[in-house]
Design an enzyme around this catalytic site. Structure first.
Site, PDB file in Angstrom:
ATOM      1  CD  GLU A 135      -2.450   1.258   2.812  1.00  0.00           C
ATOM      2  OE1 GLU A 135      -2.780   0.157   3.310  1.00  0.00           O
ATOM      3  OE2 GLU A 135      -2.742   2.344   3.318  1.00  0.00           O
ATOM      4  CD  GLU A 140      -3.853   7.863   5.595  1.00  0.00           C
ATOM      5  OE1 GLU A 140      -2.792   7.333   5.234  1.00  0.00           O
ATOM      6  OE2 GLU A 140      -4.834   7.216   6.012  1.00  0.00           O
TER       7      GLU A 140
END
Ligand SMILES: *[C@@H]1O[C@H](CO)[C@@H](O)[C@H](O)[C@H]1NC(C)=O
Ligand SMILES: *[C@@H]1O[C@H](CO)[C@@H](O)[C@H](O)[C@H]1NC(C)=O
Ligand SMILES: *[C@@H]1O[C@H](CO)[C@@H](O)[C@H](O)[C@H]1NC(C)=O
Ligand SMILES: *[C@@H]1O[C@H](CO)[C@@H](O)[C@H](O)[C@H]1NC(C)=O
Ligand SMILES: *[C@@H]1O[C@H](CO)[C@@H](O)[C@H](O)[C@H]1NC(C)=O
Ligand SMILES: *[C@@H]1O[C@H](CO)[C@@H](O)[C@H](O)[C@H]1NC(C)=O
Ligand SMILES: *[C@@H]1O[C@H](CO)[C@@H](O)[C@H](O)[C@H]1NC(C)=O
Ligand SMILES: *[C@@H]1O[C@H](CO)[C@@H](O)[C@H](O)[C@H]1NC(C)=O
Length: 390
Positions: A135, A140
């Site tokens: 990932e 974020e």
């Protein structure tokens, strides 16, 4: 018009960067304009991945929350309809149908990112099989964080290194171990030192462009403020050259993380959830400007009050994918990488952690750097990301 803009861009590229032709990546996918949402799957289920208090709408119900605005940009947002206890608030999670394999660069051109108490937005990617295929979290942030926190999440044996003269990057490394089983699955995470990387300051600066290079030599992430976007990216050139972009914001080299072993073809994901594993813990709420005052839960204090979501949206002019044409690509989960002899990317299905459904289950965990920030706080490092908040 297209031909001439490419011509100009190529000219500038040649003038400013006399690099070998093999450094170039060619545009293979352009998610922008009226067709932005073609080629994405809407999740269509409540957030059973990160325990957020959201219902991710399906495609047929997505029009109010995922649309193209008058400027031609994609809006992806949290609903501001009234929500009554104990219901969840509508939001969006979309994932590309295509999966982009090693030898790819993707860009997120962003004018506005979500922020606000309980808000957890991300621009990221993951392989079909998690964690074996890895990932990559390009952007974020939760609550009122003022800095973007990037991360990789993998199986064991993949580590980041601190910035060095040979592998330089500008972010502050928080945790070096990318293994999902280390540091409460914080991943190997790093904070962008620029306040223009998140929150209102990003929008005030006119947004910016993030570029993620997924190459056999390593994974690099660049954040360019709007005023500093390289010409090949700002001009919609058909071919781009990351070697001319300067020091990346984050870099995990293959010398400390064998990229071909730890990553498989990546689906791009855009989502906004509320509360949940990272944003919603009491400790994170306190550390990121959103301590609970009137209610005992993130859900009851924030989610039931629509006025918390004025800024809970992405505005995205484009998402683009470029690929190294010297490598063969298939843009599907079973695609072979540049050197199939050393990739494990298509190995799956046998181990208990490798099934498709685990992408969800573990994706949940993977999307919860909550403890990552706690772990980072334990070392004092995340204070870089928080105490500078006004
Ligand atoms: C999409 O979601 C809406 C609202 O929950 C629901 O009414 C509808 O049946 C769903 N459509 C599909 C195709 O699942
Ligand atoms: C990386 O180096 C910086 C600067 O020396 C330091 O503050 C930070 O603690 C280091 N990070 C890790 C994970 O070692
Ligand atoms: C960017 O260029 C591609 C082809 O190179 C084209 O298909 C696309 O429409 C262009 N996008 C914009 C916003 O100009
Ligand atoms: C809703 O949230 C706003 C701040 O976003 C706050 O000013 C207001 O008091 C809240 N309303 C209730 C009923 O808690
Ligand atoms: C991957 O490589 C194998 C062996 O070279 C080949 O048989 C297979 O067709 C390739 N698969 C794809 C999706 O290209
Ligand atoms: C694939 O993964 C297995 C188990 O992690 C490892 O033993 C093997 O060496 C890997 N194969 C290749 C070609 O990297
Ligand atoms: C699956 O994950 C568990 C817990 O994260 C780990 O202990 C185990 O080794 C993993 N198994 C495989 C086959 O990867
Ligand atoms: C989430 O819900 C969907 C739809 O019911 C299901 O397919 C998936 O397995 C669930 N994921 C988890 C992690 O429970």
């Amino acid at each position: 018009m297209l031909a001439s803009s490419i011509g100009i861009a190529t000219g500038l590229l040649l003038a400013s960067s006399p690099v070998p032709a093999q450094a170039a990546y060619d545009l293979v996918k352009d998610y922008s304009g009226q067709t932005f949402f073609d080629g994405w799957e809407f999740y269509g289920h409540y957030d059973n991945l990160t325990n957020g208090d959201t219902n991710f709408v399906n495609q047929s119900a997505s029009a109010p929350l995922a649309y193209i605005n008058d400027a031609g940009n994609a809006i992806i947002k949290v609903s501001q309809e009234e929500v009554l206890y104990p219901n969840k608030r509508d939001s969006v999670r979309i994932q590309t149908n295509d999966a982009y394999d090693i030898g790819s660069v993707w860009t997120f051109d962003v004018d506005h990112v979500p922020s606000g108490c309980s808000v957890w937005g991300a621009l990221w990617s993951q392989a079909k099989d998690w964690p074996s295929g890895g990932e990559i979290d390009t952007w974020e942030a939760v609550n009122l964080m003022e800095y973007n926190q990037m991360a990789l999440h993998t199986t064991s044996g993949c580590e980041a290194q601190n910035s060095s003269s040979s592998d330089e990057y500008s972010a502050t490394l928080l945790n070096a171990n990318c293994d999902k089983d280390a540091n409460f699955n914080s991943g190997c995470n790093a904070l962008d030192p620029k306040t223009t990387s998140a929150g209102q300051a990003l929008a005030n600066a006119g947004g910016g462009v993030w570029a993620t290079e997924y190459a056999a030599t390593g994974i690099k992430i660049w954040h360019f403020e709007r005023s500093a976007v390289p010409t090949d990216l700002s001009s919609n050139a058909s071919s781009i050259d990351p070697t001319a972009w300067g020091t990346p914001t984050y870099f995990v080299p293959t010398s400390s993380c064998n990229i071909e072993q730890h990553f498989a073809a990546q689906h791009l994901v855009i989502d906004i959830t509320l509360c949940g594993d990272w944003a919603g813990s009491n400790a994170t709420l306190e550390q990121t400007g959103c301590a609970l005052t009137t209610q005992p839960l993130c859900y009851t204090q924030y989610v039931l009050n629509a006025s918390n979501y004025d800024n809970a949206y992405f505005e995205i002019p484009s998402v683009r994918v470029y690929q190294d044409s010297s490598v063969s690509h298939s843009n599907s989960d079973s695609s072979n990488s540049s050197s199939s002899s050393s990739t494990n990317s298509s190995s799956s299905g046998s181990g208990s952690n490798a099934s498709t459904s685990k992408t969800g289950t573990n994706g949940a965990v993977s999307r919860s750097p909550a403890n990552g920030i706690l772990a980072a706080f334990a070392t004092g490092l995340a204070l870089v990301g928080w105490t500078l908040l006004a």
